[in-house]
Structure formats: structure tokens, C-alpha cells
Design a protein around this motif. Structure first.
Motif, PDB file in Angstrom:
ATOM      1  N   GLU A 169       0.676  -1.108   0.039  1.00 11.32           N
ATOM      2  CA  GLU A 169      -0.068  -0.114  -0.042  1.00 11.32           C
ATOM      3  C   GLU A 169       0.964   1.175  -0.115  1.00 11.32           C
ATOM      4  O   GLU A 169       1.204   1.678   1.008  1.00 11.32           O
ATOM      5  CB  GLU A 169      -0.802  -0.086   1.087  1.00 11.32           C
ATOM      6  N   ARG A 172       3.864   1.160   2.204  1.00  9.42           N
ATOM      7  CA  ARG A 172       3.793   0.066   3.374  1.00  9.42           C
ATOM      8  C   ARG A 172       3.563  -1.251   2.834  1.00  9.42           C
ATOM      9  O   ARG A 172       2.928  -1.522   1.623  1.00  9.42           O
ATOM     10  CB  ARG A 172       2.396   0.549   4.163  1.00  9.42           C
ATOM     11  N   SER A 280      -8.482   0.154 -10.997  1.00 12.26           N
ATOM     12  CA  SER A 280      -9.424  -0.380  -9.661  1.00 12.26           C
ATOM     13  C   SER A 280      -8.807  -1.612  -8.994  1.00 12.26           C
ATOM     14  O   SER A 280      -7.662  -1.585  -9.060  1.00 12.26           O
ATOM     15  CB  SER A 280     -10.962  -0.733 -10.291  1.00 12.26           C
ATOM     16  N   LYS A 308      -1.517   3.316  -7.034  1.00  6.61           N
ATOM     17  CA  LYS A 308      -2.370   4.403  -6.639  1.00  6.61           C
ATOM     18  C   LYS A 308      -2.387   5.531  -7.688  1.00  6.61           C
ATOM     19  O   LYS A 308      -1.360   5.775  -8.357  1.00  6.61           O
ATOM     20  CB  LYS A 308      -2.285   5.035  -5.132  1.00  6.61           C
ATOM     21  N   PRO A 309      -3.295   6.161  -7.702  1.00  7.14           N
ATOM     22  CA  PRO A 309      -3.203   7.413  -8.591  1.00  7.14           C
ATOM     23  C   PRO A 309      -2.232   8.441  -8.213  1.00  7.14           C
ATOM     24  O   PRO A 309      -1.854   9.149  -9.295  1.00  7.14           O
ATOM     25  CB  PRO A 309      -4.649   7.824  -8.733  1.00  7.14           C
ATOM     26  N   GLY A 365     -18.701   4.017 -10.210  1.00  7.54           N
ATOM     27  CA  GLY A 365     -18.214   3.378  -8.946  1.00  7.54           C
ATOM     28  C   GLY A 365     -18.879   4.702  -7.756  1.00  7.54           C
ATOM     29  O   GLY A 365     -19.056   4.289  -6.755  1.00  7.54           O
ATOM     30  N   ALA A 501     -14.917   6.539  -1.358  1.00  4.49           N
ATOM     31  CA  ALA A 501     -13.974   6.294  -2.556  1.00  4.49           C
ATOM     32  C   ALA A 501     -14.215   5.305  -3.582  1.00  4.49           C
ATOM     33  O   ALA A 501     -13.166   4.435  -3.843  1.00  4.49           O
ATOM     34  CB  ALA A 501     -12.776   6.487  -1.961  1.00  4.49           C
ATOM     35  N   GLY A 502     -15.518   5.213  -3.923  1.00  6.16           N
ATOM     36  CA  GLY A 502     -15.761   4.392  -4.713  1.00  6.16           C
ATOM     37  C   GLY A 502     -15.981   2.811  -4.249  1.00  6.16           C
ATOM     38  O   GLY A 502     -16.213   1.883  -4.827  1.00  6.16           O
ATOM     39  N   HIS A 503     -16.097   2.855  -2.680  1.00  8.16           N
ATOM     40  CA  HIS A 503     -15.975   1.409  -2.177  1.00  8.16           C
ATOM     41  C   HIS A 503     -17.507   1.856  -1.351  1.00  8.16           C
ATOM     42  O   HIS A 503     -17.653   2.640  -0.651  1.00  8.16           O
ATOM     43  CB  HIS A 503     -15.253   1.228  -0.896  1.00  8.16           C
ATOM     44  N   LYS A 533     -13.243  11.903  -1.181  1.00  6.62           N
ATOM     45  CA  LYS A 533     -13.633  10.658  -1.447  1.00  6.62           C
ATOM     46  C   LYS A 533     -15.324  10.566  -1.423  1.00  6.62           C
ATOM     47  O   LYS A 533     -15.907   9.494  -1.671  1.00  6.62           O
ATOM     48  CB  LYS A 533     -13.423   9.904  -0.006  1.00  6.62           C
ATOM     49  N   ARG A 563     -11.509  -0.071  12.286  1.00  2.45           N
ATOM     50  CA  ARG A 563     -10.129  -0.456  11.246  1.00  2.45           C
ATOM     51  C   ARG A 563      -9.797  -2.243  11.343  1.00  2.45           C
ATOM     52  O   ARG A 563      -9.602  -2.915  10.382  1.00  2.45           O
ATOM     53  CB  ARG A 563      -8.955   0.427  11.692  1.00  2.45           C
ATOM     54  N   VAL A 569     -10.027   0.437   4.751  1.00  6.72           N
ATOM     55  CA  VAL A 569     -10.987   1.000   3.638  1.00  6.72           C
ATOM     56  C   VAL A 569     -12.232   1.687   4.104  1.00  6.72           C
ATOM     57  O   VAL A 569     -12.873   2.294   3.447  1.00  6.72           O
ATOM     58  CB  VAL A 569     -10.997  -0.132   2.493  1.00  6.72           C
ATOM     59  N   LYS A 573     -12.647   7.859  10.275  1.00  7.70           N
ATOM     60  CA  LYS A 573     -11.657   8.473  11.185  1.00  7.70           C
ATOM     61  C   LYS A 573     -12.324   9.422  12.306  1.00  7.70           C
ATOM     62  O   LYS A 573     -11.413  10.042  13.246  1.00  7.70           O
ATOM     63  CB  LYS A 573     -10.787   9.439  10.195  1.00  7.70           C
TER      64      LYS A 573
HETATM   65  C1  1VU Z   1     -19.716   0.269 -10.848  1.00  8.03           C
HETATM   66  C2  1VU Z   1     -19.445  -0.696  -9.684  1.00  8.03           C
HETATM   67  C3  1VU Z   1     -18.829  -0.590  -8.370  1.00  8.03           C
HETATM   68  O1  1VU Z   1     -18.940   0.378  -8.008  1.00  8.03           O
HETATM   69  S1  1VU Z   1     -17.426  -1.437  -8.225  1.00  8.03           S
HETATM   70  C4  1VU Z   1     -16.436  -0.567  -7.094  1.00  8.03           C
HETATM   71  C5  1VU Z   1     -15.659   0.494  -7.889  1.00  8.03           C
HETATM   72  N1  1VU Z   1     -14.587   1.237  -7.047  1.00  8.03           N
HETATM   73  C6  1VU Z   1     -13.270   1.196  -7.202  1.00  8.03           C
HETATM   74  O2  1VU Z   1     -12.632   0.771  -8.311  1.00  8.03           O
HETATM   75  C7  1VU Z   1     -12.649   1.804  -6.133  1.00  8.03           C
HETATM   76  C8  1VU Z   1     -11.996   3.293  -6.633  1.00  8.03           C
HETATM   77  N2  1VU Z   1     -11.182   3.852  -5.321  1.00  8.03           N
HETATM   78  C9  1VU Z   1      -9.980   3.595  -5.345  1.00  8.03           C
HETATM   79  O3  1VU Z   1      -9.425   2.825  -6.108  1.00  8.03           O
HETATM   80  C10 1VU Z   1      -8.980   3.959  -4.080  1.00  8.03           C
HETATM   81  O4  1VU Z   1     -10.051   4.496  -3.171  1.00  8.03           O
HETATM   82  C11 1VU Z   1      -8.124   5.175  -4.701  1.00  8.03           C
HETATM   83  C12 1VU Z   1      -8.857   6.230  -5.429  1.00  8.03           C
HETATM   84  C13 1VU Z   1      -7.133   4.584  -5.624  1.00  8.03           C
HETATM   85  C14 1VU Z   1      -7.500   5.761  -3.419  1.00  8.03           C
HETATM   86  O5  1VU Z   1      -6.873   4.941  -2.780  1.00  8.03           O
HETATM   87  P1  1VU Z   1      -6.325   4.928  -1.269  1.00  8.03           P
HETATM   88  O6  1VU Z   1      -5.546   6.379  -1.025  1.00  8.03           O
HETATM   89  O7  1VU Z   1      -5.556   3.819  -0.783  1.00  8.03           O
HETATM   90  O8  1VU Z   1      -7.667   5.259  -0.484  1.00  8.03           O
HETATM   91  P2  1VU Z   1      -8.884   4.403   0.164  1.00  8.03           P
HETATM   92  O9  1VU Z   1      -9.829   5.422   0.482  1.00  8.03           O
HETATM   93  O10 1VU Z   1      -9.103   3.437  -0.953  1.00  8.03           O
HETATM   94  O11 1VU Z   1      -8.267   3.696   1.356  1.00  8.03           O
HETATM   95  C15 1VU Z   1      -8.364   4.102   2.667  1.00  8.03           C
HETATM   96  C16 1VU Z   1      -7.298   3.321   3.472  1.00  8.03           C
HETATM   97  O12 1VU Z   1      -7.435   1.749   3.074  1.00  8.03           O
HETATM   98  C17 1VU Z   1      -6.387   1.504   2.824  1.00  8.03           C
HETATM   99  N3  1VU Z   1      -6.462   0.432   1.647  1.00  8.03           N
HETATM  100  C18 1VU Z   1      -6.953   0.597   0.471  1.00  8.03           C
HETATM  101  N4  1VU Z   1      -6.607  -0.595  -0.350  1.00  8.03           N
HETATM  102  C19 1VU Z   1      -6.161  -1.403   0.376  1.00  8.03           C
HETATM  103  C20 1VU Z   1      -5.604  -2.856   0.120  1.00  8.03           C
HETATM  104  N5  1VU Z   1      -5.722  -3.432  -1.034  1.00  8.03           N
HETATM  105  N6  1VU Z   1      -5.076  -3.371   1.458  1.00  8.03           N
HETATM  106  C21 1VU Z   1      -4.795  -2.740   2.332  1.00  8.03           C
HETATM  107  N7  1VU Z   1      -5.318  -1.402   2.780  1.00  8.03           N
HETATM  108  C22 1VU Z   1      -5.696  -0.872   1.760  1.00  8.03           C
HETATM  109  C23 1VU Z   1      -5.405   2.802   2.270  1.00  8.03           C
HETATM  110  O13 1VU Z   1      -4.124   2.429   2.489  1.00  8.03           O
HETATM  111  C24 1VU Z   1      -6.280   3.748   3.412  1.00  8.03           C
HETATM  112  O14 1VU Z   1      -5.418   3.475   4.468  1.00  8.03           O
HETATM  113  P3  1VU Z   1      -4.975   4.480   5.620  1.00  8.03           P
HETATM  114  O15 1VU Z   1      -6.459   5.087   6.047  1.00  8.03           O
HETATM  115  O16 1VU Z   1      -4.443   5.813   4.830  1.00  8.03           O
HETATM  116  O17 1VU Z   1      -4.321   4.255   6.498  1.00  8.03           O
END
Ligand code: 1VU
Length: 629
Positions: A169, A172, A280, A308-309, A365, A501-503, A533, A563, A569, A573
Motif C-alpha cells: 500500500e 507500506r 481499480s 495508486k493514482p 463507482g 472513495a468508490g467503495h 472521497k 479498522r 478501507v 476517522k
Molecule cells: C460500478 C460498480 C462499482 O462501484 S465497483 C467499485 C468501484 N470502486 C473502485 O474501483 C474503487 C475506487 N477507489 C480506489 O481505487 C481508491 O480509493 C483510490 C482512489 C485509488 C484511493 O486509494 P487510497 O488512497 O488507498 O484510499 P482508500 O480510501 O481507498 O483507502 C483507505 C485506507 O484503506 C487502505 N487500503 C486501500 N486498499 C487497500 C488494500 N488493498 N489493502 C490494504 N489496505 C488498503 C489505504 O491504504 C487507506 O489506509 P489509511 O487510512 O491511509 O491508513
């Protein structure tokens, strides 16, 4: 009348011919003689007498067609500084070997395999290997914590779990093995074996039930593709519901292959030899459909990106990937673009890369806010296509189908329903609402191929969750309206599911986690608007009478608890200890009112409120996270 109108009308008036024609894009062991079986309505089955193998369609058939040397999957990993391109021949061989390894462990037709992996090519190889031998995979997103993995293990009851020694990540390294061991400890069902991909960044210590991926594959005879019924499950993918227990969305083989193959041309304008990059994760449906199955079914090249982006190492990585791999269609979530924009507001980093091959940017998403739409459009000067769909549907419900005919864009709307989707907006009594008026977005049954036929082992929950609100319609859980041109505007959820964040996450499961704290008497989690997000959760708790704990300490423990129980994810916070939660006289917590106040809306206080002073006390805290007014 335009091309879109023609195709759309045909798909609804004569779905039988429409989908049988689309089915010709797929190779069948036994071609279906009919498209739809409605005899078990409201459980519909597509291509009931067809037999096929999805892995054969995604991989082998392209080798047999003479395109074995074409890149099938490009692994691009800035976090490890490595990459690899698999041709279709290489991909077939790796998939066949891993399928042989699974078969050697007794995994066969209908058996489940849980895949808990980071974004490495072996995740896609494991998925395809399951499909090859007729096994059913269930990929669990690597960001979920052990209790979430355990719930999925108990529901899917896999024979084998496939995992890796670690994920990465940003900077990390996250050891996966302790998470996996803990999940298996928590689960009632114990899988016979775990296969671990050892990664150089952190090797795992293997126990008696653990097998090393590399060693296993080295000795495995390659497995052939096993034709299965089109109606057999290809995979189970869990998604958040309103309660803590996730819903096991089932995808069947025939419908999935036909719909995804069709969508690659009609929606994403991608054909054989062209490259698609979906930013994704394989743990989400976007990853299943448009990192793995869709591009490969189309004979295209897919990019699997481990990074990541922003921050790995900079906000120019998506542009680098697009340039390095001659990407034609890019697909990601709006959050990713908001993150890039925050780091590089002018998009200056695009200047470092040749983006001349990039033709489309697709976003989905979560809701695409007009600001992000305008920013991306101006920066890239290509069509930016918002589209709307769900884990349940498997492929887009509403999109601008550039492969058929591009429609004028209206920012804020993902455009019109795609062929196959009869979208309506209804009021609570089941009547269609007038143009411009919000209501529940539903889809008239039957849903097209590729959408969920049911929930895993839970037909009753499938009916209760999706089919019981409006007779004859699938309830999407999203609300919104149509405009005078039939454009759909998706405005929010009708339930307590939030999109961070799309989750898609359940506030119910976060509340369950908070309630498990020994000092918590009651709690509420709401989703509030967030610039980056889209939405983030906020928790409010009332402590048990007589608790003498420092509220700040409890708040920090609660953040940590979520967490540990759900995963980072969840992005919870902020938790605040409060004196009371606003309720109706019958004791229902007024979450909607709290949400409205937090989002700065002019939210009326319902007349059923028990004690209006509770809302007034909470108001400043809801408005500002630090409690200031
Ligand atoms: C159309 C049908 C659908 O909707 S299907 C779902 C589509 N959604 C997606 O594709 C998700 C899009 N979002 C993302 O890819 C990410 O959120 C992006 C934009 C890349 C940002 O990533 P990030 O900076 O990690 O933020 P985040 O909010 O996702 O993460 C929050 C905390 O969780 C953690 N995390 C994330 N992924 C993992 C993983 N695979 N393994 C372990 N930990 C993970 C992140 O590190 C982050 O942790 P922290 O809070 O900073 O400590």
C-alpha cells in the motif's frame, strides 16, 4: 431515429433475438437454442441449454485464433518497480498450470475457492484457473480485515484459499498471512488448504496446511477447460448490504460471458488487440468485469496496475501507464481523478507523456461531480464518460454507448439506459414519478444477461432485498430522476449504504463494530459529503451510564476497532462521544436528519422527534468535525 434508439428498442421488444445474436460473440461447446428461461420467475435464467467455458473464451480461443503472441495482460507495478507482459499463450499456460494445481488438490466443478490477494497477475490467473475447471471463485478485497474475510469464508465455504505473503500500500508492506490466519481462526468453516504466493518484499512462514504457489505450479500437469452449463456460477462477489452480513452476488457463466463481451464493443469501444486500463482492484466488480474478464473475452490487452493514482510515486502515473501501454480506454473511479487533481491542479504532469492513443475516459463507482467531469474533459480533451452500475448488475446499466452511438453529454448524468435495461423511477406507491422528480430507481424484470440471478445460498434474501419492494422490478437501492430526454440522474441511496472513495460500505456493519465496544451504549454511523472521497463515515456514540472513561480515549479505540473489524478501507476517522442521539418517539435514531445537518442542508426536524433539544445540542458537532461553529 438514431442507432442507439434502434438498438435499445430491439433489446427490450425482442430480448430473445437480441441476446441470442450477442451470444454469437462467444464460443460455445453447445450453443444455446434459446436466450431466456422465465419458467422460474422471478428467478430468470439466461441461455438455459448452452454449455461453455469462460476461461476458454477469455484465453485459449485467442491462441487458437492465431493471436497467441499478442499481449493479453500487462502487469505494471510502480510500488515494486517491476512489470511483466503476458502474451495470450503465456497466460494460457500459467492459467492451465494453476488450474492443474487446484485440480490436484481436489478442486473441481462447483467447488468454491476464495482469493484474497493484492493486485498481482496471479490474482487474475487464479480467477481464470477456477473458471477453467468449473470451480467458483470468490475474490475478497485485500483491504478487508480478518472478520470480514471470515464472514465470506463461512458463507462461500471454500475448499481452498489462494493468497499472497503481502500486499503493498504505497510505501507500506502489509503482511497478508497473519490476516489470513486470523480470518481462518475466526471462521467456522476451515478450508483444506491455503496456497500462498511468496513475494520478495515479505515472505510468509508457511504452516502444515499452506502450500507455496511456485512449488505447487512447478509440479502440476496443465488442466484443460471443462465446459459447464451457462447457468452454472462463475463467481460469488460479496457486497455490502444494510446489515453487517454482506450479500453474495452470484454471476453465472453464460450471461457474464455474453454481456461482458457485448459491452466491450458497445460501451467501451474496445476490440481485439486494443488496450484497456481499468484503475481499480480485482476485489471489486469493476476489476472482475473490466480488468479481467471483459478485455480478455474481447481479445484485447488489459493493464493490471499495482499502485495508486497519486503517491506511487506521483500524480502522473495514470498518464504514464496510458502512454507506456498505448491505452485506448481508461476506466477508474471519480475519486482517483479528484486525488490527481488535488496533487496536480493544472494537470501539468500530462505534458510528460504521449497520450495521443487515449480515446476515452470512463468513470464509475460513485457519483461523478460536474467539477471533476469538467476538469478531466478540459485536461484530456477526449470524451469523459460517466456511467452507472452496481456489483449486482455486473456491467453498466446507464452509459453513453460510444461503440453504438455517442449521445450529447449532460454533466451530472451518466446519460441513458443501455440496451437490455428497462429503467424506471417510481414513487413509494409504485407509480412512475414525473420527469425531474426524484424517486426509487428500479429496473423492470427480467434483468439482462450478466446481472445477478440470485444471492449465494440465499434465494429468500435475493427476493427480499431486490424484488419485494415493487412487484416485477429490481430495486437498485439508488434514488434519482429522469429528465425529458430520458437521461438518468443518480442522486443517492435509499438505504444506509454509503459510498466512500468508490467503495460501497454498510453503515450498519460499522455500527455493529462500534456497538461491540464494552463502553458503548448506543451509536449511529452516517455518511457525510467529502471533497475527496465523495462520502466518509462519521460515528456518534453514547457511552454506558456510569462509564468514567476519557471520551477522547474511547473515540480513538473506536476508530481502531472499525479498522480491525472491517478494514482501513472503511475510512472511519471521526467518532464523537455525545450525551444522546436524536430519536423519534418510537425510538428510531434520526440518521437522515443527522446526515442532512452534517451536509449543510436545510434539514427539517421531523414532527415525530422525541426531544428536539438533542438535535440542537448535536447541530454544531454535526456541522463541523471539531465541534466549532
Ligand atoms: C460500478 C460498480 C462499482 O462501484 S465497483 C467499485 C468501484 N470502486 C473502485 O474501483 C474503487 C475506487 N477507489 C480506489 O481505487 C481508491 O480509493 C483510490 C482512489 C485509488 C484511493 O486509494 P487510497 O488512497 O488507498 O484510499 P482508500 O480510501 O481507498 O483507502 C483507505 C485506507 O484503506 C487502505 N487500503 C486501500 N486498499 C487497500 C488494500 N488493498 N489493502 C490494504 N489496505 C488498503 C489505504 O491504504 C487507506 O489506509 P489509511 O487510512 O491511509 O491508513
Amino acid at each position: 431515429m438514431g442507432m442507439y434508439d434502434d438498438v435499445f428498442r430491439t433489446s427490450l421488444e425482442d430480448p430473445e433475438s437480441f441476446w441470442l445474436r450477442a451470444a454469437q460473440g462467444v464460443d460455445w461447446e453447445v450453443a444455446p437454442s434459446r436466450a431466456l428461461d422465465s419458467s422460474g420467475a422471478p428467478f430468470y435464467r439466461w441461455f438455459p441449454d448452452g454449455r461453455l467455458n469462460v476461461c476458454f473464451n477469455a484465453v485459449d480461443r485467442h491462441v487458437e485464433a492465431g493471436r497467441g503472441e499478442q499481449p493479453a495482460l500487462v502487469y505494471d507495478s510502480p510500488v515494486t518497480g517491476t512489470g511483466r507482459t503476458y502474451t495470450y499463450t503465456q497466460l494460457r499456460d500459467e492459467v492451465a498450470a494453476f488450474a492443474g494445481a487446484l485440480a490436484g488438490l481436489g478442486v473441481g466443478h462447483g467447488d468454491r475457492v476464495v482469493i484474497y490477494m493484492p493486485m498481482v497477475p496471479e490474482a487474475a490467473i487464479a480467477m481464470l484457473a477456477c473458471a477453467r475447471i468449473g470451480a467458483v471463485h470468490s475474490v475478497v478485497f485485500g483491504g478487508f480485515a480478518p472478520p470480514e474475510l471470515a464472514v465470506r469464508i463461512d458463507d462461500a465455504t471454500p475448499k481452498v484459499i489462494v493468497s499472497a505473503s503481502c500486499g503493498i500500500e504505497g510505501k507500506r508492506v502489509i503482511p497478508y498471512k497473519p490476516l489470513l490466519d486470523r480470518a481462518i481462526e475466526l471462521a467456522g468453516h476451515k478450508p483444506q488448504k491455503r496456497i500462498i504466493l511468496q513475494r520478495p518484499q515479505e515472505r510468509a512462514e508457511l504452516g502444515p496446511d499452506d502450500l507455496d504457489w511456485a512449488g505447487l505450479v512447478a509440479d502440476a500437469p496443465p488442466a484443460a477447460c471443462v465446459p459447464v452449463a451457462a447457468t452454472d456460477p462463475l463467481y460469488i462477489l460479496y457486497t455490502s448490504g444494510t446489515t453487517g452480513k454482506p450479500k453474495g452476488v452470484v454471476r453465472d457463466c453464460g450471461g457474464c460471458a455474453v454481456a461482458l463481451h457485448w459491452s466491450m464493443g458497445a460501451v467501451y469501444d474496445i476490440g481485439p488487440g486494443e488496450t484497456m486500463f481499468t484503475g481499480s482492484d480485482v476485489g471489486w466488480v469493476v476489476g472482475h468485469s473490466y480488468i479481467v474478464y471483459g478485455p480478455l473475452l474481447a481479445g484485447a490487452t488489459t493493464v493490471l496496475y499495482e499502485g495508486k493514482p497519486v503517491g506511487t510515486p506521483d500524480a502522473g502515473q495514470f498518464w504514464r501507464v496510458a502512454a507506456d501501454h498505448a491505452v485506448k480506454t481508461m476506466f477508474t473511479a471519480p475519486t482517483a481523478f479528484r486525488a490527481i487533481r488535488k496533487e496536480d491542479p493544472k494537470g501539468a504532469l500530462t505534458a510528460d507523456y504521449d497520450l495521443s492513443r487515449l480515446r476515452y475516459l470512463f468513470l464509475a463507482g460513485e457519483r461523478l461531480d460536474p467539477e471533476t467531469y469538467h476538469w478531466a474533459s478540459a485536461l484530456l480533451d477526449i470524451p469523459v464518460i460517466d456511467h452507472w452500475w452496481q456489483t449486482e448488475t455486473g456491467w453498466p446499466i446507464v452509459a453513453n454507448p460510444v461503440g453504438i452511438e455517442a449521445a450529447p453529454v449532460k454533466p451530472g448524468s451518466p446519460t441513458r439506459p443501455l440496451p437490455g435495461w428497462d429503467v424506471r423511477v417510481l414513487d413509494p406507491s409504485g407509480q412512475p414519478v414525473p420527469v425531474g422528480v426524484d424517486g426509487a430507481i428500479v429496473v423492470k424484470l427480467p434483468l439482462p444477461p450478466g446481472s445477478l440471478p440470485t444471492l449465494w445460498n440465499d434465494d429468500a434474501r435475493f427476493v427480499a432485498s431486490y424484488l419485494s419492494a415493487y412487484d416485477g422490478y429490481y430495486l437498485t437501492g439508488d434514488s434519482g430522476h429522469l429528465d425529458e430526454d430520458g437521461y438518468v440522474y443518480v442522486m443517492g441511496r435509499t438505504d444506509d449504504v454509503i459510498n466512500v472513495a468508490g467503495h460501497r460500505l454498510s453503515t450498519g456493519s460499522m455500527e455493529e463494530a462500534l456497538a461491540a465496544h464494552p463502553d458503548v451504549a448506543e451509536c449511529a454511523v452516517i455518511g457525510v459529503a467529502d471533497d475527496l472521497k465523495g462520502q466518509v463515515p462519521r460515528g456518534f456514540v453514547v457511552l454506558k451510564a456510569g462509564t468514567a472513561r476519557d471520551p477522547g480515549e474511547v473515540e480513538a479505540e473506536l476508530v481502531q476497532l472499525v479498522r480491525e473489524r472491517i478494514g482501513a478501507v472503511a475510512s472511519l476517522k471521526e467518532v464523537a462521544v455525545v450525551a444522546a442521539l436524536p430519536k423519534t418517539r418510537s425510538g428510531k435514531i434520526l440518521r437522515k436528519t443527522m446526515r442532512g445537518i452534517a451536509d449543510g442542508l436545510d434539514e427539517p426536524v421531523p414532527s415525530t422527534v422525541d426531544d428536539p433539544s438533542v438535535i440542537e445540542t448535536l447541530r454544531p458537532l454535526l456541522r463541523r468535525p471539531d465541534g466549532t461553529v
